[in-house]
Write a protein that holds these residues in place. Structure first.
Motif, PDB file in Angstrom:
ATOM      1  N   LEU A  34     -22.522 -63.692  28.073  1.00 36.83           N
ATOM      2  CA  LEU A  34     -22.142 -64.068  26.792  1.00 36.83           C
ATOM      3  C   LEU A  34     -22.472 -65.443  26.571  1.00 36.83           C
ATOM      4  CD1 LEU A  34     -20.929 -62.953  24.211  1.00 36.83           C
ATOM      5  CD2 LEU A  34     -18.760 -63.884  25.573  1.00 36.83           C
ATOM      6  N   GLU A  35     -22.368 -66.284  27.291  1.00 43.37           N
ATOM      7  CA  GLU A  35     -22.483 -67.684  27.217  1.00 43.37           C
ATOM      8  C   GLU A  35     -23.928 -68.278  27.348  1.00 43.37           C
ATOM      9  OE1 GLU A  35     -19.973 -69.677  26.277  1.00 43.37           O
ATOM     10  OE2 GLU A  35     -18.576 -68.232  26.140  1.00 43.37           O
ATOM     11  N   LEU A  36     -24.646 -67.608  28.195  1.00 45.86           N
ATOM     12  CA  LEU A  36     -26.076 -68.103  28.555  1.00 45.86           C
ATOM     13  C   LEU A  36     -27.120 -67.501  27.708  1.00 45.86           C
ATOM     14  CD1 LEU A  36     -25.990 -69.153  32.039  1.00 45.86           C
ATOM     15  CD2 LEU A  36     -24.988 -70.480  30.086  1.00 45.86           C
ATOM     16  N   GLY A  37     -26.760 -66.005  27.646  1.00 44.74           N
ATOM     17  CA  GLY A  37     -27.916 -65.199  26.831  1.00 44.74           C
ATOM     18  C   GLY A  37     -27.798 -65.211  25.425  1.00 44.74           C
ATOM     19  N   ILE A  38     -28.706 -64.226  24.844  1.00 47.21           N
ATOM     20  CA  ILE A  38     -28.835 -64.073  23.406  1.00 47.21           C
ATOM     21  C   ILE A  38     -29.043 -62.806  23.166  1.00 47.21           C
ATOM     22  CG2 ILE A  38     -31.069 -64.933  23.573  1.00 47.21           C
ATOM     23  CD1 ILE A  38     -30.624 -66.046  20.445  1.00 47.21           C
ATOM     24  N   GLU A  39     -28.577 -61.987  22.164  1.00 45.68           N
ATOM     25  CA  GLU A  39     -29.072 -61.011  21.652  1.00 45.68           C
ATOM     26  C   GLU A  39     -30.383 -60.809  21.139  1.00 45.68           C
ATOM     27  OE1 GLU A  39     -26.343 -62.351  20.862  1.00 45.68           O
ATOM     28  OE2 GLU A  39     -24.387 -61.193  21.229  1.00 45.68           O
ATOM     29  N   ALA A  40     -31.060 -59.812  21.381  1.00 46.60           N
ATOM     30  CA  ALA A  40     -32.301 -59.728  20.843  1.00 46.60           C
ATOM     31  C   ALA A  40     -32.708 -59.846  19.271  1.00 46.60           C
ATOM     32  CB  ALA A  40     -33.219 -58.367  21.459  1.00 46.60           C
ATOM     33  N   TRP A  41     -31.563 -59.110  18.652  1.00 46.76           N
ATOM     34  CA  TRP A  41     -31.657 -59.282  17.134  1.00 46.76           C
ATOM     35  C   TRP A  41     -31.347 -60.885  16.600  1.00 46.76           C
ATOM     36  CZ3 TRP A  41     -27.354 -61.366  14.661  1.00 46.76           C
ATOM     37  CH2 TRP A  41     -26.394 -61.251  15.273  1.00 46.76           C
ATOM     38  N   ARG A  42     -30.628 -61.935  17.326  1.00 48.42           N
ATOM     39  CA  ARG A  42     -30.452 -63.239  17.105  1.00 48.42           C
ATOM     40  C   ARG A  42     -31.806 -63.835  17.154  1.00 48.42           C
ATOM     41  NH1 ARG A  42     -25.968 -65.904  19.772  1.00 48.42           N
ATOM     42  NH2 ARG A  42     -26.563 -67.612  18.214  1.00 48.42           N
ATOM     43  N   ILE A  43     -32.727 -63.627  18.037  1.00 45.87           N
ATOM     44  CA  ILE A  43     -33.873 -64.483  18.110  1.00 45.87           C
ATOM     45  C   ILE A  43     -34.665 -64.733  17.201  1.00 45.87           C
ATOM     46  CG2 ILE A  43     -36.211 -64.653  19.598  1.00 45.87           C
ATOM     47  CD1 ILE A  43     -34.705 -63.159  21.980  1.00 45.87           C
ATOM     48  N   PRO A  44     -35.063 -63.751  16.179  1.00 48.29           N
ATOM     49  CA  PRO A  44     -35.976 -64.139  15.165  1.00 48.29           C
ATOM     50  C   PRO A  44     -35.179 -65.073  14.158  1.00 48.29           C
ATOM     51  CG  PRO A  44     -35.142 -61.910  15.031  1.00 48.29           C
ATOM     52  CD  PRO A  44     -34.881 -62.341  16.548  1.00 48.29           C
ATOM     53  N   LEU A  45     -33.708 -64.644  14.037  1.00 49.05           N
ATOM     54  CA  LEU A  45     -33.032 -65.440  13.185  1.00 49.05           C
ATOM     55  C   LEU A  45     -32.872 -67.195  13.475  1.00 49.05           C
ATOM     56  CD1 LEU A  45     -29.626 -63.456  12.858  1.00 49.05           C
ATOM     57  CD2 LEU A  45     -31.908 -63.416  11.168  1.00 49.05           C
ATOM     58  N   VAL A  46     -32.824 -67.223  14.696  1.00 47.76           N
ATOM     59  CA  VAL A  46     -32.802 -68.667  15.215  1.00 47.76           C
ATOM     60  C   VAL A  46     -34.094 -69.340  15.147  1.00 47.76           C
ATOM     61  CG1 VAL A  46     -32.774 -69.974  17.477  1.00 47.76           C
ATOM     62  CG2 VAL A  46     -31.178 -68.060  17.233  1.00 47.76           C
ATOM     63  N   ILE A  47     -35.161 -68.334  15.204  1.00 50.74           N
ATOM     64  CA  ILE A  47     -36.462 -69.006  15.033  1.00 50.74           C
ATOM     65  C   ILE A  47     -36.798 -69.388  13.497  1.00 50.74           C
ATOM     66  CG2 ILE A  47     -39.204 -68.583  14.966  1.00 50.74           C
ATOM     67  CD1 ILE A  47     -38.509 -66.923  17.531  1.00 50.74           C
ATOM     68  N   ALA A  48     -36.337 -68.446  12.562  1.00 52.94           N
ATOM     69  CA  ALA A  48     -36.431 -68.606  11.179  1.00 52.94           C
ATOM     70  C   ALA A  48     -35.505 -69.822  10.763  1.00 52.94           C
ATOM     71  CB  ALA A  48     -35.945 -67.464  10.388  1.00 52.94           C
ATOM     72  N   SER A  49     -34.534 -70.028  11.368  1.00 55.75           N
ATOM     73  CA  SER A  49     -33.403 -71.024  10.960  1.00 55.75           C
ATOM     74  C   SER A  49     -34.157 -72.337  11.307  1.00 55.75           C
ATOM     75  CB  SER A  49     -32.062 -71.043  11.613  1.00 55.75           C
ATOM     76  OG  SER A  49     -31.541 -69.860  11.184  1.00 55.75           O
ATOM     77  N   GLY A  50     -34.705 -72.369  12.663  1.00 54.53           N
ATOM     78  CA  GLY A  50     -35.508 -73.556  12.969  1.00 54.53           C
ATOM     79  C   GLY A  50     -36.618 -74.014  11.962  1.00 54.53           C
ATOM     80  N   VAL A  51     -37.363 -73.245  11.819  1.00 57.09           N
ATOM     81  CA  VAL A  51     -38.531 -73.400  10.924  1.00 57.09           C
ATOM     82  C   VAL A  51     -38.087 -74.026   9.521  1.00 57.09           C
ATOM     83  CG1 VAL A  51     -40.463 -72.370   9.355  1.00 57.09           C
ATOM     84  CG2 VAL A  51     -40.137 -71.745  11.926  1.00 57.09           C
ATOM     85  N   LEU A  52     -36.972 -73.172   8.907  1.00 59.09           N
ATOM     86  CA  LEU A  52     -36.503 -73.645   7.682  1.00 59.09           C
ATOM     87  C   LEU A  52     -35.958 -74.896   7.556  1.00 59.09           C
ATOM     88  CD1 LEU A  52     -35.109 -70.007   6.432  1.00 59.09           C
ATOM     89  CD2 LEU A  52     -37.220 -71.383   5.537  1.00 59.09           C
ATOM     90  N   ILE A  53     -34.980 -75.350   8.602  1.00 60.83           N
ATOM     91  CA  ILE A  53     -34.591 -76.719   8.648  1.00 60.83           C
ATOM     92  C   ILE A  53     -35.617 -77.794   8.895  1.00 60.83           C
ATOM     93  CG2 ILE A  53     -33.332 -78.217  10.336  1.00 60.83           C
ATOM     94  CD1 ILE A  53     -31.416 -76.532   8.565  1.00 60.83           C
ATOM     95  N   TYR A  54     -36.570 -77.588   9.591  1.00 60.61           N
ATOM     96  CA  TYR A  54     -37.705 -78.439   9.638  1.00 60.61           C
ATOM     97  C   TYR A  54     -38.217 -78.718   8.476  1.00 60.61           C
ATOM     98  CZ  TYR A  54     -41.637 -80.760  11.884  1.00 60.61           C
ATOM     99  OH  TYR A  54     -42.723 -81.691  12.157  1.00 60.61           O
ATOM    100  N   LEU A  55     -38.667 -77.554   7.745  1.00 62.05           N
ATOM    101  CA  LEU A  55     -39.353 -77.758   6.447  1.00 62.05           C
ATOM    102  C   LEU A  55     -38.420 -78.569   5.522  1.00 62.05           C
ATOM    103  CD1 LEU A  55     -41.157 -74.239   6.097  1.00 62.05           C
ATOM    104  CD2 LEU A  55     -42.048 -76.462   6.559  1.00 62.05           C
ATOM    105  N   MET A  56     -37.112 -78.312   5.263  1.00 63.90           N
ATOM    106  CA  MET A  56     -36.313 -78.903   4.427  1.00 63.90           C
ATOM    107  C   MET A  56     -36.016 -80.220   4.794  1.00 63.90           C
ATOM    108  SD  MET A  56     -35.615 -76.780   2.165  1.00 63.90           S
ATOM    109  CE  MET A  56     -34.518 -77.692   1.376  1.00 63.90           C
ATOM    110  N   PHE A  57     -36.053 -80.487   5.961  1.00 63.27           N
ATOM    111  CA  PHE A  57     -36.071 -81.946   6.384  1.00 63.27           C
ATOM    112  C   PHE A  57     -37.301 -82.714   5.896  1.00 63.27           C
ATOM    113  CE2 PHE A  57     -36.414 -85.748   9.447  1.00 63.27           C
ATOM    114  CZ  PHE A  57     -35.291 -86.081   9.069  1.00 63.27           C
ATOM    115  N   LEU A  58     -38.400 -82.133   5.865  1.00 64.17           N
ATOM    116  CA  LEU A  58     -39.661 -82.762   5.603  1.00 64.17           C
ATOM    117  C   LEU A  58     -39.477 -83.071   4.070  1.00 64.17           C
ATOM    118  CD1 LEU A  58     -42.615 -80.954   7.295  1.00 64.17           C
ATOM    119  CD2 LEU A  58     -41.563 -83.429   7.637  1.00 64.17           C
ATOM    120  N   VAL A  59     -38.885 -81.859   3.252  1.00 64.33           N
ATOM    121  CA  VAL A  59     -38.772 -82.324   1.772  1.00 64.33           C
ATOM    122  C   VAL A  59     -37.884 -83.372   1.480  1.00 64.33           C
ATOM    123  CG1 VAL A  59     -37.929 -80.909  -0.264  1.00 64.33           C
ATOM    124  CG2 VAL A  59     -39.357 -79.760   1.378  1.00 64.33           C
TER     125      VAL A  59
END
Length: 205
Positions: A34-59
């Motif tokens: 629970l503390e160290l792992g991650i559910e498979a369905w959360r992986i694309p959400l984490v990636i999408a959040s990282g991409v969007l945060i990076y792009l918004m910071f550039l903006v």
């Protein structure tokens, strides 16, 4: 005399209590997952959040200028730390886990590597980072450029003091770089025109 002998149940209860304190209620196996792992369905959400945060910071950097990237005041450093805290919390999501953090960091590193690779193209470099801009030319403030870059006279004076400048008449130019740093060139210094390629306000120098 039996009343002097500690009851065995008290000692047993204390040991059990100590064991409970060091053992997660759900057991080590489930807790580690629970503390160290991650559910498979959360992986694309984490990636999408990282991409969007990076792009918004550039903006935001393009809107408010590269000044927010530089250490022009102590408050600016605090804001940068707050940026990191907010971005990290959004990317990792809930609950925060080691795996989510690793995926989020890897996403940001990949984004940085990708944008670093394409910045060699002039048009893309300008769209992402903007161009260097002249803030002071031959001892005079360039007010229009200062407003555009959101830089104050106090910021420039502080940078000049750090470079050993005692008055602006000693300055040939002060240029705000896309990194947020201020480059200071002293009066009387010969500059290769190539050094001013892409600099906004180079005609003033």
């Amino acid at each position: 005399m039996s009343h002097l002998t500690p009851p065995l149940s008290s000692t047993s209860t204390g040991a059990e209590t100590l064991a409970v304190q060091w053992t997660p209620p759900a057991g080590w196996a489930d807790t580690i997952g629970l503390e160290l792992g991650i559910e498979a369905w959360r992986i694309p959400l984490v990636i999408a959040s990282g991409v969007l945060i990076y792009l918004m910071f550039l903006v935001f950097v393009r809107i408010f200028g590269p000044r927010i990237l530089g250490k022009l005041a102590s408050f600016d450093a605090v804001v940068i730390v707050m940026f990191g805290a907010v971005a990290g919390r959004v990317i990792i999501g809930h609950p925060p886990t080691l795996a989510a953090g690793v995926i989020g960091l890897l996403t940001l590193i990949c984004m940085e590597a990708a944008f670093g690779a394409v910045q060699d193209l002039r048009g893309i470099r300008h769209a992402i980072s903007g161009n260097p801009i002249v803030l002071v030319a031959h001892g005079r403030f360039v007010a229009k450029n200062m407003r555009k870059a959101h830089v104050t006279k106090a910021n420039i004076y502080a940078a000049a003091r750090r470079s050993g400048i005692t008055c602006l008449e000693q300055v040939k130019c002060i240029i705000l770089e896309p990194t947020g740093e201020l480059s200071i060139i002293r009066e009387g210094t010969n500059m290769d025109p190539e050094m001013l390629t892409g600099v906004v306000g180079r005609d003033l120098i």
